[in-house]
Scaffold this active site. Structure first.
Site, mmCIF file in Angstrom:
data_model
loop_
_atom_site.group_PDB
_atom_site.id
_atom_site.type_symbol
_atom_site.label_atom_id
_atom_site.label_comp_id
_atom_site.label_asym_id
_atom_site.label_seq_id
_atom_site.Cartn_x
_atom_site.Cartn_y
_atom_site.Cartn_z
ATOM 1 C CG ASP A 97 -1.961 -1.037 1.241
ATOM 2 O OD1 ASP A 97 -2.223 -1.611 0.173
ATOM 3 O OD2 ASP A 97 -2.534 -1.296 2.318
ATOM 4 N NE ARG A 98 0.298 8.399 -1.716
ATOM 5 C CZ ARG A 98 -0.103 9.245 -2.652
ATOM 6 N NH1 ARG A 98 -1.157 8.957 -3.393
ATOM 7 N NH2 ARG A 98 0.529 10.361 -2.880
#
Length: 217
Positions: free
Chosen positions: A55-56
């Protein structure tokens, strides 16, 4: 932004992905890992390609393949669950027990108002996460997660459901408070290879975990 190389050989790179860097270009624009892959050629003709996703907000170990054959083999290893992944997460409250296994199937839903998210659903895809409590400080809990499957947002959803508290800073499965990002870190990665030494990488504890008084050890 510079990348720390955690492991390197002729077919693989493991980088310590910074929190806040998405793998793909966001819809709203902005920099992504995709824009920086040429910097990671290090003399090779091809830019490396990510084998899996983080994920970011998630920092830590990200495996990149340096050629198409390696990408295919590494991807197959992930698919066959032949990869050991170790994550650290800060849970936004106290939790009961010292460790265990969370087994909750997950499914993706979306709405115009809230966008998409993952939910626990009996008819969803199987998802298994092993966990162990490492430390408690100021009402927060440092937990080690070892996911057996690799579903989207798996650790984040499992933590929120099993513990009754989301990961600190999680804006989707929690209230987003307490941290500038969702506090999840890919601390370790081991990939076995036939006829070769395994890929073994470890990413140091990020500063925002340490600022809360936690250490990895």
């Amino acid at each position: 932004m510079t990348f720390t190389i955690l492991y390197e050989d002729g077919e693989a790179l493991v980088i310590d992905k910074p929190a806040g860097l998405p793998l793909d270009t966001p819809r709203a624009g902005g920099i992504s890992l995709e824009d920086r892959l040429d910097e990671l050629k290090f003399g090779f003709h091809r830019a490396p390609a990510p084998v899996h996703r983080l994920d970011r907000d998630t920092s830590g170990c990200l495996l990149l393949a340096r050629n198409p054959k390696a990408l295919k083999r590494f991807s197959a290893a992930f698919e066959a669950r032949q990869v050991e992944k170790r994550y650290l997460g800060v849970v936004s409250g106290p939790i009961e027990g010292e460790g265990g296994t969370i087994e909750l199937s997950l499914s993706k839903i979306s709405s115009a108002k809230e966008g998409w998210r993952m939910i626990v659903a009996k008819k969803g895809k199987p998802a298994i996460t092993h966990w162990r409590k490492l430390d408690e400080k100021n009402g927060l809990t440092l937990v080690e997660f070892r996911p057996e499957t690799g579903r989207t947002h798996q650790i984040r959803v499992h933590a929120a459901h099993a513990f009754g508290h989301s990961l600190l800073g999680d804006p989707i499965y929690g209230d987003g408070r307490g941290a500038r990002r969702t506090l999840l870190h890919a601390a370790g990665l081991t990939v076995t290879r036939e006829g070769k030494e395994p890929i073994v990488a470890a990413a140091p504890l990020p500063a925002d975990f340490a600022a809360l008084g936690f250490s990895d050890g």
